[in-house]
Motif scaffolding. Structure first.
Motif, mmCIF file in Angstrom:
data_model
loop_
_atom_site.group_PDB
_atom_site.id
_atom_site.type_symbol
_atom_site.label_atom_id
_atom_site.label_comp_id
_atom_site.label_asym_id
_atom_site.label_seq_id
_atom_site.Cartn_x
_atom_site.Cartn_y
_atom_site.Cartn_z
ATOM 1 N N LYS A 75 4.623 9.917 0.966
ATOM 2 C CA LYS A 75 3.445 9.689 0.777
ATOM 3 C C LYS A 75 3.674 8.131 -0.383
ATOM 4 O O LYS A 75 2.670 7.491 -0.700
ATOM 5 N N HIS A 76 4.781 8.065 -0.500
ATOM 6 C CA HIS A 76 4.959 7.038 -1.860
ATOM 7 C C HIS A 76 5.678 5.696 -2.036
ATOM 8 O O HIS A 76 6.914 6.024 -1.102
ATOM 9 N N PHE A 77 5.263 4.623 -2.350
ATOM 10 C CA PHE A 77 6.609 4.412 -2.179
ATOM 11 C C PHE A 77 7.399 3.536 -3.253
ATOM 12 O O PHE A 77 6.487 3.675 -4.710
ATOM 13 N N SER A 78 8.013 2.714 -3.311
ATOM 14 C CA SER A 78 9.180 1.627 -4.376
ATOM 15 C C SER A 78 9.471 0.585 -3.756
ATOM 16 O O SER A 78 9.701 0.745 -2.351
ATOM 17 N N VAL A 79 9.201 -0.481 -4.519
ATOM 18 C CA VAL A 79 10.303 -1.818 -4.400
ATOM 19 C C VAL A 79 11.033 -2.626 -4.873
ATOM 20 O O VAL A 79 10.552 -2.448 -6.182
ATOM 21 N N TYR A 80 12.005 -3.021 -4.200
ATOM 22 C CA TYR A 80 12.426 -3.938 -5.172
ATOM 23 C C TYR A 80 12.717 -5.351 -5.323
ATOM 24 O O TYR A 80 12.641 -6.115 -4.644
ATOM 25 N N ILE A 81 11.822 -5.478 -6.440
ATOM 26 C CA ILE A 81 11.378 -7.478 -6.615
ATOM 27 C C ILE A 81 11.855 -6.998 -8.116
ATOM 28 O O ILE A 81 12.408 -6.766 -9.181
ATOM 29 N N ALA A 82 12.460 -8.899 -8.232
ATOM 30 C CA ALA A 82 13.192 -8.948 -9.245
ATOM 31 C C ALA A 82 13.792 -8.685 -10.028
ATOM 32 O O ALA A 82 13.990 -7.967 -11.070
ATOM 33 N N ARG A 83 15.470 -8.045 -8.963
ATOM 34 C CA ARG A 83 15.986 -6.978 -9.558
ATOM 35 C C ARG A 83 15.670 -5.770 -10.717
ATOM 36 O O ARG A 83 16.922 -4.991 -10.279
ATOM 37 N N VAL A 86 10.654 -1.538 -8.214
ATOM 38 C CA VAL A 86 9.269 -0.918 -8.970
ATOM 39 C C VAL A 86 7.709 0.113 -8.169
ATOM 40 O O VAL A 86 8.137 0.045 -6.519
ATOM 41 N N ASP A 87 7.813 1.066 -8.550
ATOM 42 C CA ASP A 87 7.177 1.965 -7.662
ATOM 43 C C ASP A 87 5.877 1.057 -7.856
ATOM 44 O O ASP A 87 4.827 0.572 -7.874
ATOM 45 N N VAL A 88 4.956 1.301 -6.474
ATOM 46 C CA VAL A 88 3.870 1.202 -6.045
ATOM 47 C C VAL A 88 2.600 1.267 -6.065
ATOM 48 O O VAL A 88 2.750 3.247 -5.999
ATOM 49 N N PRO A 89 1.848 1.742 -6.853
ATOM 50 C CA PRO A 89 1.004 2.561 -6.813
ATOM 51 C C PRO A 89 -0.236 3.142 -5.963
ATOM 52 O O PRO A 89 -0.179 2.656 -5.202
ATOM 53 N N ASP A 90 -0.195 3.795 -5.433
ATOM 54 C CA ASP A 90 -0.818 4.611 -4.785
ATOM 55 C C ASP A 90 -2.446 3.557 -3.992
ATOM 56 O O ASP A 90 -2.494 3.577 -2.869
ATOM 57 N N ASP A 91 -2.798 3.277 -4.914
ATOM 58 C CA ASP A 91 -4.292 2.472 -4.921
ATOM 59 C C ASP A 91 -3.970 1.088 -4.651
ATOM 60 O O ASP A 91 -5.040 0.120 -4.525
ATOM 61 N N VAL A 116 2.812 -3.946 -9.047
ATOM 62 C CA VAL A 116 2.348 -4.421 -7.714
ATOM 63 C C VAL A 116 0.978 -4.093 -7.885
ATOM 64 O O VAL A 116 0.604 -3.023 -8.016
ATOM 65 N N ARG A 117 0.646 -5.507 -7.050
ATOM 66 C CA ARG A 117 -1.613 -5.904 -7.432
ATOM 67 C C ARG A 117 -2.057 -4.903 -5.493
ATOM 68 O O ARG A 117 -2.421 -4.413 -5.218
ATOM 69 N N CYS A 118 -1.080 -5.363 -4.350
ATOM 70 C CA CYS A 118 -1.434 -4.799 -3.627
ATOM 71 C C CYS A 118 -0.031 -4.666 -2.463
ATOM 72 O O CYS A 118 1.584 -5.751 -3.028
ATOM 73 N N PHE A 119 -0.078 -3.941 -1.666
ATOM 74 C CA PHE A 119 1.398 -3.405 -0.906
ATOM 75 C C PHE A 119 0.748 -3.342 1.078
ATOM 76 O O PHE A 119 0.039 -2.448 1.137
ATOM 77 N N ILE A 120 1.641 -4.116 1.459
ATOM 78 C CA ILE A 120 1.049 -3.458 2.914
ATOM 79 C C ILE A 120 2.735 -3.473 4.033
ATOM 80 O O ILE A 120 3.571 -4.013 3.805
#
Length: 125
Positions: A75-83, A86-91, A116-120
């Motif tokens: 149900k939740h995402f994390s992304v690897y940015i700038a080494r 980062v947890d992706v906020p649900d909103d 994170v502002r947006c994630f798809i």
């Protein structure tokens, strides 16, 4: 016939010219309108999360499948940015179909750390 040294200098010159002309990775933001004729232009411009318009002041970047993950409950995402992970906020997660197909994130930075502002999510192919 060009010497090895001359070929190396020519290659460096061409690389410099390509970089100075802005040839490089594409971003999802289109501040100067150069992608306005792209079939996905209006779709990218319409993307918005509860945190605001995705393309307003944050450049969208494509991330590889190994650079994002889901939680154990899926149900939740994390992304690897700038080494850093980062947890992706649900909103920030976009709910509409991904017409581009690739996983993208629109980060902005606060005190040198990505937020994170947006994630798809993409198709994971």
């Amino acid at each position: 016939m060009l010497s090895t040294h001359a070929i190396g200098r020519l290659a460096l010159l061409l690389l410099f010219l390509a970089l100075s002309l802005g040839i490089g990775p594409a971003s999802a933001r289109d501040p100067d309108g150069r992608y306005r004729h792209s079939p996905l232009h209006d779709w990218f411009e319409s993307l918005e999360s509860a945190r605001g318009p995705c393309c307003s002041d944050a450049d969208g970047i494509v991330i590889k499948d190994v650079e994002w993950r889901t939680s154990k409950d899926g149900k939740h995402f994390s992304v690897y940015i700038a080494r850093e992970w980062v947890d992706v906020p649900d909103d920030a997660v976009l709910k509409q179909p991904n017409l581009f197909g690739k996983t993208m994130v629109w980060p902005y930075y606060l005190d040198g750390h990505p937020i994170v502002r947006c994630f798809i999510p993409g198709s994971m192919t």
